[in-house]
Design a protein around this motif. Sequence first.
Motif, PDB file in Angstrom:
ATOM      1  N   THR A 159       0.919  -1.382  -0.072  1.00  0.00           N
ATOM      2  CA  THR A 159       0.038   0.010   0.082  1.00  0.00           C
ATOM      3  C   THR A 159       0.882   1.357  -0.093  1.00  0.00           C
ATOM      4  OG1 THR A 159      -1.727   1.297   1.224  1.00  0.00           O
ATOM      5  CG2 THR A 159      -0.164  -0.093   2.533  1.00  0.00           C
ATOM      6  N   SER A 160       0.461   2.303  -0.445  1.00  0.00           N
ATOM      7  CA  SER A 160       1.109   3.747  -0.475  1.00  0.00           C
ATOM      8  C   SER A 160       0.208   4.852   0.250  1.00  0.00           C
ATOM      9  CB  SER A 160       1.305   4.204  -1.827  1.00  0.00           C
ATOM     10  OG  SER A 160       0.084   4.280  -2.424  1.00  0.00           O
ATOM     11  N   GLN A 161      -0.522   4.231   1.267  1.00  0.00           N
ATOM     12  CA  GLN A 161      -1.320   4.870   2.101  1.00  0.00           C
ATOM     13  C   GLN A 161      -0.393   5.952   3.130  1.00  0.00           C
ATOM     14  OE1 GLN A 161      -5.200   3.252   3.399  1.00  0.00           O
ATOM     15  NE2 GLN A 161      -3.928   1.515   2.986  1.00  0.00           N
ATOM     16  N   ARG A 162      -0.890   6.867   3.701  1.00  0.00           N
ATOM     17  CA  ARG A 162      -0.545   7.287   4.989  1.00  0.00           C
ATOM     18  C   ARG A 162      -0.203   6.419   6.067  1.00  0.00           C
ATOM     19  NH1 ARG A 162      -3.242  13.248   5.048  1.00  0.00           N
ATOM     20  NH2 ARG A 162      -1.840  14.306   3.861  1.00  0.00           N
ATOM     21  N   ALA A 166      -3.046   3.476   7.143  1.00  0.00           N
ATOM     22  CA  ALA A 166      -2.864   1.890   6.849  1.00  0.00           C
ATOM     23  C   ALA A 166      -3.225   1.154   8.164  1.00  0.00           C
ATOM     24  CB  ALA A 166      -1.283   1.968   6.471  1.00  0.00           C
ATOM     25  N   ILE A 167      -2.677   1.612   9.219  1.00  0.00           N
ATOM     26  CA  ILE A 167      -2.803   0.751  10.509  1.00  0.00           C
ATOM     27  C   ILE A 167      -3.927   0.733  11.147  1.00  0.00           C
ATOM     28  CG2 ILE A 167      -0.226   0.901  10.976  1.00  0.00           C
ATOM     29  CD1 ILE A 167      -0.855   2.684  13.336  1.00  0.00           C
ATOM     30  N   VAL A 168      -4.995   1.660  10.725  1.00  0.00           N
ATOM     31  CA  VAL A 168      -6.222   1.465  11.289  1.00  0.00           C
ATOM     32  C   VAL A 168      -7.298   1.119  10.271  1.00  0.00           C
ATOM     33  CG1 VAL A 168      -6.036   3.606  12.726  1.00  0.00           C
ATOM     34  CG2 VAL A 168      -7.068   3.887  10.601  1.00  0.00           C
ATOM     35  N   ASP A 169      -6.667   0.489   9.165  1.00  0.00           N
ATOM     36  CA  ASP A 169      -7.238  -0.011   7.985  1.00  0.00           C
ATOM     37  C   ASP A 169      -7.728  -1.647   8.448  1.00  0.00           C
ATOM     38  OD1 ASP A 169      -8.420  -1.390   5.644  1.00  0.00           O
ATOM     39  OD2 ASP A 169      -7.075  -0.506   4.349  1.00  0.00           O
ATOM     40  N   GLN A 170      -9.019  -1.889   8.941  1.00  0.00           N
ATOM     41  CA  GLN A 170      -9.285  -3.235   9.307  1.00  0.00           C
ATOM     42  C   GLN A 170      -9.130  -4.426   8.497  1.00  0.00           C
ATOM     43  OE1 GLN A 170      -9.984  -3.278  12.837  1.00  0.00           O
ATOM     44  NE2 GLN A 170      -9.007  -1.484  12.551  1.00  0.00           N
ATOM     45  N   ALA A 171      -9.250  -4.149   7.049  1.00  0.00           N
ATOM     46  CA  ALA A 171      -8.898  -5.193   6.054  1.00  0.00           C
ATOM     47  C   ALA A 171      -7.412  -5.273   5.956  1.00  0.00           C
ATOM     48  CB  ALA A 171      -9.344  -4.615   4.702  1.00  0.00           C
ATOM     49  N   ALA A 187       5.257   6.370  19.829  1.00  0.00           N
ATOM     50  CA  ALA A 187       6.345   5.568  20.465  1.00  0.00           C
ATOM     51  C   ALA A 187       7.293   5.001  19.198  1.00  0.00           C
ATOM     52  CB  ALA A 187       5.792   4.306  21.107  1.00  0.00           C
ATOM     53  N   ALA A 188       6.972   5.064  17.793  1.00  0.00           N
ATOM     54  CA  ALA A 188       7.939   4.599  16.798  1.00  0.00           C
ATOM     55  C   ALA A 188       8.602   6.142  16.361  1.00  0.00           C
ATOM     56  CB  ALA A 188       7.162   4.017  15.735  1.00  0.00           C
ATOM     57  N   LYS A 189       8.197   7.263  16.934  1.00  0.00           N
ATOM     58  CA  LYS A 189       8.624   8.526  16.428  1.00  0.00           C
ATOM     59  C   LYS A 189       8.483   8.678  15.058  1.00  0.00           C
ATOM     60  CE  LYS A 189      12.287   8.867  20.130  1.00  0.00           C
ATOM     61  NZ  LYS A 189      11.230   9.662  20.824  1.00  0.00           N
ATOM     62  N   VAL A 190       7.120   8.187  14.520  1.00  0.00           N
ATOM     63  CA  VAL A 190       6.771   8.196  12.960  1.00  0.00           C
ATOM     64  C   VAL A 190       5.729   9.336  12.665  1.00  0.00           C
ATOM     65  CG1 VAL A 190       6.035   7.146  10.937  1.00  0.00           C
ATOM     66  CG2 VAL A 190       7.776   6.032  12.613  1.00  0.00           C
ATOM     67  N   SER A 191       5.873  10.331  11.843  1.00  0.00           N
ATOM     68  CA  SER A 191       4.773  11.136  11.577  1.00  0.00           C
ATOM     69  C   SER A 191       3.590  10.516  11.137  1.00  0.00           C
ATOM     70  CB  SER A 191       5.131  12.052  10.515  1.00  0.00           C
ATOM     71  OG  SER A 191       3.806  12.907   9.916  1.00  0.00           O
ATOM     72  N   PRO A 192       2.228  10.907  11.476  1.00  0.00           N
ATOM     73  CA  PRO A 192       1.229  10.330  11.121  1.00  0.00           C
ATOM     74  C   PRO A 192       0.762  10.361   9.360  1.00  0.00           C
ATOM     75  CG  PRO A 192       0.568  11.600  13.016  1.00  0.00           C
ATOM     76  CD  PRO A 192       1.824  11.685  12.514  1.00  0.00           C
ATOM     77  N   PHE A 193       1.636  11.443   9.037  1.00  0.00           N
ATOM     78  CA  PHE A 193       1.651  11.768   7.501  1.00  0.00           C
ATOM     79  C   PHE A 193       2.499  11.201   6.621  1.00  0.00           C
ATOM     80  CE2 PHE A 193      -1.196  16.218   7.838  1.00  0.00           C
ATOM     81  CZ  PHE A 193      -2.055  15.355   8.083  1.00  0.00           C
TER      82      PHE A 193
END
Length: 288
Positions: A159-162, A166-171, A187-193
Motif C-alpha cells: 500500500t502507499s497510504q499514510r 494504513a494501520i487503522v485499515d481493518q482489512a 512511540a515509533a517516532k513516526v509522523s502520522p502523515f
Amino acid sequence: MPELPEIAALEQFLQTHAVGAVVGRVDVAALSVLKTFDPPATALQGRDVTGAGRFGKHLGLNCDGLWLITHLSRGGWLRWTDNPSATPPKPGKGPLALRMHFFTPEGATPAFDLTEAGTKKRLAVWVVSDPKEIPSVARLGPDALEVTEDEFVALLAGTSQRIKTAIVDQALIAGIGNAYSDEILHAAKVSPFATTSALGADKVAEVYAAMRSMLGDAVERSVGQDAARLKGEKRSGMRVHARTGLPCPVCGDTVREVSYVDKSFQYCATCQTGGKVLADRRMSRLLK
C-alpha cells in the motif's frame, strides 16, 4: 471507540462471568442495532454459553453454536449487572440497545447491557452461526497481535497510504483504531502523515515493535479489570491521544492535534515530525 485491548478484556470478562451460564430473556430496546433477523435474537434464549471471542474490534458470545456478535463502534459499551431489572426495557428510552439475561449454575441471574451514548447510533449486533457471515468480520486482515513482522512488512509494502491510515485499515490489520494508532506512531517516532512507501526498513520495524509493545502492554493492563473500569484504564495509559495542549511525556513539547469533520488525532511535533506542525484541516478552512 473500544479497540483491541478493551475488546480482549471484555472477551476475557465474558469468559469468566458468562461462560457456563444459560441465556435467559433477550430484550432488544433499539431495533436499529440488529443487523440480522434470521435467526432472531430470541433464538439465543435457553442456550448454554460455551465461549467468547474477539474478531478485530468485534466482540462475540458463543451460545452453543449460535453467535451474538457486536461492534461497539464509537459510543457503545458493555455493562454487566448482577441485579438487572426484571421489567423489560421500553424501546427507544435512554442509551440501552440490548439486554441479555443469564441463569448461572450458582443460581444467580445477572445480565449485560449493550449501551450507546450520543446521537449517532452505530452500534451493531448480529446473530449468526458463523462470525464470517458478517461482511466486516470476513474482510478483516490479520490480527495486530498475531501478525508476524515479515507479514507486517509485506502488508505495508502493498500500500502507499499514510501510515496512520494504513494501520487503522481493518482489512489490512485488525484491531487498531484512532487512539492506539496515535500511541503507536508516537512511540515509533513516526509522523502520522508519512506514507508507507517512504518508510525505510528500520522505521517499519520500529512501527511493528511499537505496535506489539503498546497493544501488549494495554492488554496486560486491561485484562482482569472490571468492565466498568476499562475506559479509565485506557485513558490513563495514553501519552498523546486526547491530550491536546498538554506536555509530551517524552520531550515536554506541546501535544498537537489535527482535526477533521468528526474525528481528530494527536501527535508530538518534536518526537514525530522533526518540529514541523502538521496542517490542521479544520483550522485551515477557518483561516481561508
